[in-house]
Each structure stands twice: as C-alpha cells, then as structure tokens.
Write a protein that holds these residues in place. Structure first.
Motif, PDB file in Angstrom:
ATOM      1  N   GLU A  98       0.855  -1.183   0.000  1.00 57.11           N
ATOM      2  CA  GLU A  98       0.000   0.000   0.000  1.00 57.11           C
ATOM      3  C   GLU A  98       0.897   1.242   0.000  1.00 57.11           C
ATOM      4  O   GLU A  98       1.796   1.370   0.835  1.00 57.11           O
ATOM      5  CB  GLU A  98      -0.898   0.005   1.234  1.00 57.11           C
ATOM      6  N   LEU A  99       0.630   2.142  -0.935  1.00 57.40           N
ATOM      7  CA  LEU A  99       1.464   3.327  -1.102  1.00 57.40           C
ATOM      8  C   LEU A  99       0.589   4.572  -0.970  1.00 57.40           C
ATOM      9  O   LEU A  99      -0.317   4.806  -1.776  1.00 57.40           O
ATOM     10  CB  LEU A  99       2.145   3.288  -2.475  1.00 57.40           C
ATOM     11  N   TYR A 100       0.857   5.368   0.058  1.00 54.64           N
ATOM     12  CA  TYR A 100       0.093   6.585   0.335  1.00 54.64           C
ATOM     13  C   TYR A 100       0.937   7.795  -0.071  1.00 54.64           C
ATOM     14  O   TYR A 100       2.035   8.006   0.468  1.00 54.64           O
ATOM     15  CB  TYR A 100      -0.248   6.678   1.823  1.00 54.64           C
ATOM     16  N   GLU A 101       0.421   8.607  -0.990  1.00 56.33           N
ATOM     17  CA  GLU A 101       1.196   9.741  -1.493  1.00 56.33           C
ATOM     18  C   GLU A 101       0.299  10.936  -1.795  1.00 56.33           C
ATOM     19  O   GLU A 101      -0.868  10.775  -2.138  1.00 56.33           O
ATOM     20  CB  GLU A 101       1.947   9.358  -2.778  1.00 56.33           C
ATOM     21  N   ASP A 102       0.888  12.122  -1.683  1.00 65.88           N
ATOM     22  CA  ASP A 102       0.261  13.370  -2.125  1.00 65.88           C
ATOM     23  C   ASP A 102       1.126  13.910  -3.259  1.00 65.88           C
ATOM     24  O   ASP A 102       2.349  14.036  -3.101  1.00 65.88           O
ATOM     25  CB  ASP A 102       0.195  14.370  -0.964  1.00 65.88           C
ATOM     26  N   SER A 103       0.530  14.233  -4.377  1.00 61.31           N
ATOM     27  CA  SER A 103       1.310  14.619  -5.558  1.00 61.31           C
ATOM     28  C   SER A 103       2.184  15.850  -5.342  1.00 61.31           C
ATOM     29  O   SER A 103       3.234  15.982  -5.977  1.00 61.31           O
ATOM     30  CB  SER A 103       0.365  14.865  -6.748  1.00 61.31           C
ATOM     31  N   ARG A 104       1.783  16.754  -4.465  1.00 60.45           N
ATOM     32  CA  ARG A 104       2.589  17.957  -4.208  1.00 60.45           C
ATOM     33  C   ARG A 104       3.681  17.724  -3.159  1.00 60.45           C
ATOM     34  O   ARG A 104       4.537  18.597  -2.958  1.00 60.45           O
ATOM     35  CB  ARG A 104       1.692  19.108  -3.728  1.00 60.45           C
ATOM     36  N   CYS A 105       3.661  16.564  -2.534  1.00 62.41           N
ATOM     37  CA  CYS A 105       4.567  16.279  -1.423  1.00 62.41           C
ATOM     38  C   CYS A 105       6.025  16.161  -1.892  1.00 62.41           C
ATOM     39  O   CYS A 105       6.350  15.284  -2.697  1.00 62.41           O
ATOM     40  CB  CYS A 105       4.123  14.986  -0.743  1.00 62.41           C
ATOM     41  N   PRO A 106       6.927  17.018  -1.397  1.00 61.06           N
ATOM     42  CA  PRO A 106       8.324  16.961  -1.815  1.00 61.06           C
ATOM     43  C   PRO A 106       9.043  15.697  -1.323  1.00 61.06           C
ATOM     44  O   PRO A 106       9.941  15.186  -1.999  1.00 61.06           O
ATOM     45  CB  PRO A 106       8.943  18.221  -1.198  1.00 61.06           C
ATOM     46  N   VAL A 107       8.644  15.177  -0.154  1.00 65.96           N
ATOM     47  CA  VAL A 107       9.263  13.954   0.360  1.00 65.96           C
ATOM     48  C   VAL A 107       8.830  12.756  -0.484  1.00 65.96           C
ATOM     49  O   VAL A 107       9.616  11.836  -0.734  1.00 65.96           O
ATOM     50  CB  VAL A 107       8.915  13.737   1.851  1.00 65.96           C
ATOM     51  N   CYS A 108       7.582  12.794  -0.953  1.00 71.30           N
ATOM     52  CA  CYS A 108       7.108  11.738  -1.868  1.00 71.30           C
ATOM     53  C   CYS A 108       7.937  11.757  -3.149  1.00 71.30           C
ATOM     54  O   CYS A 108       8.272  10.701  -3.705  1.00 71.30           O
ATOM     55  CB  CYS A 108       5.637  11.947  -2.209  1.00 71.30           C
ATOM     56  N   ALA A 109       8.245  12.954  -3.617  1.00 67.88           N
ATOM     57  CA  ALA A 109       9.061  13.083  -4.830  1.00 67.88           C
ATOM     58  C   ALA A 109      10.444  12.483  -4.607  1.00 67.88           C
ATOM     59  O   ALA A 109      10.963  11.745  -5.453  1.00 67.88           O
ATOM     60  CB  ALA A 109       9.164  14.549  -5.233  1.00 67.88           C
ATOM     61  N   THR A 110      11.033  12.784  -3.462  1.00 66.34           N
ATOM     62  CA  THR A 110      12.356  12.230  -3.129  1.00 66.34           C
ATOM     63  C   THR A 110      12.291  10.706  -3.057  1.00 66.34           C
ATOM     64  O   THR A 110      13.176  10.007  -3.559  1.00 66.34           O
ATOM     65  CB  THR A 110      12.843  12.795  -1.779  1.00 66.34           C
ATOM     66  N   PHE A 111      11.231  10.199  -2.430  1.00 64.95           N
ATOM     67  CA  PHE A 111      11.059   8.748  -2.310  1.00 64.95           C
ATOM     68  C   PHE A 111      10.924   8.103  -3.694  1.00 64.95           C
ATOM     69  O   PHE A 111      11.561   7.089  -3.984  1.00 64.95           O
ATOM     70  CB  PHE A 111       9.825   8.445  -1.460  1.00 64.95           C
ATOM     71  N   PRO A 255      11.149   3.991   4.414  1.00 66.18           N
ATOM     72  CA  PRO A 255      12.516   3.742   3.922  1.00 66.18           C
ATOM     73  C   PRO A 255      12.787   4.603   2.692  1.00 66.18           C
ATOM     74  O   PRO A 255      12.193   4.383   1.627  1.00 66.18           O
ATOM     75  CB  PRO A 255      12.485   2.253   3.569  1.00 66.18           C
ATOM     76  N   MET A 256      13.689   5.569   2.818  1.00 67.91           N
ATOM     77  CA  MET A 256      13.875   6.548   1.754  1.00 67.91           C
ATOM     78  C   MET A 256      14.975   6.167   0.762  1.00 67.91           C
ATOM     79  O   MET A 256      14.837   6.404  -0.433  1.00 67.91           O
ATOM     80  CB  MET A 256      14.179   7.921   2.361  1.00 67.91           C
ATOM     81  N   THR A 257      16.043   5.603   1.239  1.00 75.55           N
ATOM     82  CA  THR A 257      17.152   5.273   0.340  1.00 75.55           C
ATOM     83  C   THR A 257      16.906   3.906  -0.299  1.00 75.55           C
ATOM     84  O   THR A 257      16.176   3.069   0.258  1.00 75.55           O
ATOM     85  CB  THR A 257      18.487   5.236   1.100  1.00 75.55           C
ATOM     86  N   PRO A 258      17.508   3.643  -1.454  1.00 79.42           N
ATOM     87  CA  PRO A 258      17.352   2.333  -2.089  1.00 79.42           C
ATOM     88  C   PRO A 258      17.754   1.172  -1.177  1.00 79.42           C
ATOM     89  O   PRO A 258      17.085   0.129  -1.166  1.00 79.42           O
ATOM     90  CB  PRO A 258      18.270   2.439  -3.313  1.00 79.42           C
ATOM     91  N   ALA A 259      18.829   1.346  -0.411  1.00 75.35           N
ATOM     92  CA  ALA A 259      19.287   0.278   0.482  1.00 75.35           C
ATOM     93  C   ALA A 259      18.259   0.021   1.576  1.00 75.35           C
ATOM     94  O   ALA A 259      17.913  -1.136   1.879  1.00 75.35           O
ATOM     95  CB  ALA A 259      20.635   0.644   1.095  1.00 75.35           C
ATOM     96  N   GLU A 260      17.763   1.105   2.181  1.00 73.91           N
ATOM     97  CA  GLU A 260      16.741   0.971   3.225  1.00 73.91           C
ATOM     98  C   GLU A 260      15.474   0.338   2.668  1.00 73.91           C
ATOM     99  O   GLU A 260      14.855  -0.519   3.305  1.00 73.91           O
ATOM    100  CB  GLU A 260      16.397   2.348   3.810  1.00 73.91           C
ATOM    101  N   PHE A 261      15.111   0.774   1.490  1.00 68.17           N
ATOM    102  CA  PHE A 261      13.883   0.264   0.874  1.00 68.17           C
ATOM    103  C   PHE A 261      13.984  -1.244   0.614  1.00 68.17           C
ATOM    104  O   PHE A 261      13.069  -1.990   0.939  1.00 68.17           O
ATOM    105  CB  PHE A 261      13.603   1.003  -0.438  1.00 68.17           C
ATOM    106  N   LYS A 262      15.095  -1.664   0.064  1.00 67.31           N
ATOM    107  CA  LYS A 262      15.277  -3.099  -0.226  1.00 67.31           C
ATOM    108  C   LYS A 262      15.210  -3.932   1.051  1.00 67.31           C
ATOM    109  O   LYS A 262      14.539  -4.964   1.103  1.00 67.31           O
ATOM    110  CB  LYS A 262      16.614  -3.338  -0.934  1.00 67.31           C
ATOM    111  N   THR A 263      15.898  -3.448   2.090  1.00 66.43           N
ATOM    112  CA  THR A 263      15.906  -4.180   3.363  1.00 66.43           C
ATOM    113  C   THR A 263      14.495  -4.269   3.946  1.00 66.43           C
ATOM    114  O   THR A 263      14.047  -5.330   4.390  1.00 66.43           O
ATOM    115  CB  THR A 263      16.831  -3.488   4.370  1.00 66.43           C
TER     116      THR A 263
END
Length: 271
Positions: A98-111, A255-263
């Motif tokens: 499940e992925l919760y996002e707001d299109s204007r969200c800058p952190v979502c963009a980074t993720f 988990p924001m970084t690719p490594a964190e996300f994979k783990t």
C-alpha cells in the motif's frame, strides 16, 4: 442712415440674437441629456457589474461542484466503491504494497526518485502488487489545487492503463518536473499534459488530454482523497505491506534510500 433703416437693422440684430440664444439653449439641453444618459448607463454598468460579480461569487467552484456530483465517473482499471481501489500489478502476486502519497509532497518526490524504478521492476516481476491511495491535504495546508488536479490527471492516466498510471506518477515526481511545495504548478492542466508527453502511452493522447482539461475524474479524485483521510495515515509518503507499516532503519519513518527500501521490503515480504 434713415430711421427706417436703423430700425430694420436693430430688428435684424435682435432676431439674430434670438436665434443664437435658441441654438445655444438647444445645445445646452442636448448636452445635459447626454450627461444624464451617460450617468444612467454608468450606474447600470456598475449595477450590472456588481450583479455579475455577486452571481459569479455565488457560483460553486469546480471542486465544490465535483464534490456535489452524485454520479462519480471512475477510471478504467479501478475497482470498489467509487473506483477508489487502485491496484497495479499481477493478479497472482501474493503480497500487496500500500502506497500513500500526495502529488505535491516533496518527500514523496524524493522517495519516488530513489525507489520508483525499483517498485516498477518488483511489480513487473510479480513480487507484489501496489495499492495506491492518493492524498490531497497539501492543498489545504498550503492553499492550492495542485494535489487534487494531479490526482485527477492520474485518474485519466489510469483510464488509459495501469502501466501508464505508474509511469505518469513517476514523471510527475521526477526531479525535472516536480515543483517546489509552495509552487502550485500542478494546478495547471497544460503543465500536467506537458509532463504526460514523457509517457509513451499518454503522449498526444487526445482522450487523456480531454479528460484532464474537462476534469472528468475530479469527483473521483475527491473520493480517493477521502479514503486517505479515513485511513489513519498522518503523512506521506507512507508504506504498508498487507496492512502492516513498512518503515526504514529507525522503525518509524518510510525507507527513503534504495538500500533501506530493499531491506524493508525484503523483511515485509517474509512477514
């Protein structure tokens, strides 16, 4: 000069003076009439302008009208009540992210910039499906329309295909296209269509463009946003795997970084 001629001259002079006075009086009457007429027109114009302004002020905005729509137009490839269940991926995938996002969200963009491609590859490989829940709360906290408008445009992309939806979402969040949080760029239909040209299935797609411009899925976007509001999720981005929070190394934040996300994903898939 004879008396007779003198009297005739005086009479002629008096007649000329009378004629000139009448002409001037007529000119003055005409001038007054024009001034009065112009004043009436001015008053009517102001009254009409005020009336039109009041009428326009009392007209519901496009989003208010969308909120009151009884019949919600739902995108193809959506399910559930009002089409607010959006699941992308292979049907036989056993897990659902499940992925919760707001299109204007800058952190979502980074993720998305860090992990969007990985998610797409995982979905294509059948590791898990993605259930998308769109939010629009930034339009309230930083007044604007971009979150709602972009979500409506994502509905138009979903109407084309789930793949177009994911690719378009990635394009909106890309570094070159995502505006600063204070910049309500996504409120502009032309900008959303311009970004869509980066997605093969949406480039020059007249039906997609018309749906964006007409706000075909505006009411749907509001219904989707309502699902987020009732979810209990307090911020974006947020991730859950089959209802359980997926967090980074701190156990709290996504988990924001690719490594964190994979783990985090590998752990969630085993859970």
């Amino acid at each position: 000069m004879s008396a007779r001629n003198n009297q005739a001259n005086k009479a002629a002079a008096r007649e000329r003076l009378r004629v000139e006075r009448e002409r001037q009086a007529k000119k003055d009457r005409t001038r007054r009439q024009l001034i009065v007429a112009a004043s009436i027109v001015g008053v009517l114009a102001v009254a009409g302008g005020v009336g039109y302004g009041v009428m326009q002020a009392n007209q519901p905005s496009a989003w208010e009208a969308a909120k009151n729509e009884k019949q919600v137009v739902t995108p193809a490839h959506s399910e559930g009540e009002n089409g607010t269940t959006v699941v992308v991926g292979k049907k036989d995938a056993k897990k659902t992210l499940e992925l919760y996002e707001d299109s204007r969200c800058p952190v979502c963009a980074t993720f998305e910039q860090a992990n969007g491609e990985t998610i797409k590859k995982d979905v294509d490989a059948g590791k898990y499906k993605v259930k998308y829940i769109g939010a629009t709360f930034i339009d309230t906290t930083i007044p604007g329309e971009g979150s709602r408008n972009a979500l409506s445009a994502l509905g138009a992309a979903l109407d084309v295909s789930p793949e177009a939806f994911l690719e378009y979402k990635g394009a909106l969040y890309s570094q070159q296209n995502h505006p600063a949080e204070q910049d309500d760029k996504f409120a502009e239909d032309d900008y959303l269509i311009k970004v869509a040209d980066e997605v093969a299935a949406l480039k020059g797609n007249k039906k997609f463009q018309k749906n964006v411009q007409d706000g075909t899925f505006d009411a749907w976007a509001l219904k989707m946003s309502s699902v987020f509001d009732k979810s209990g999720v307090k911020g974006t981005p947020a991730l859950k795997m089959d209802g359980k929070v997926v967090a980074g190394s701190d156990g709290k934040n996504p988990p924001m970084t690719p490594a964190e996300f994979k783990t985090a994903i590998d752990k969630a898939l085993k859970g």
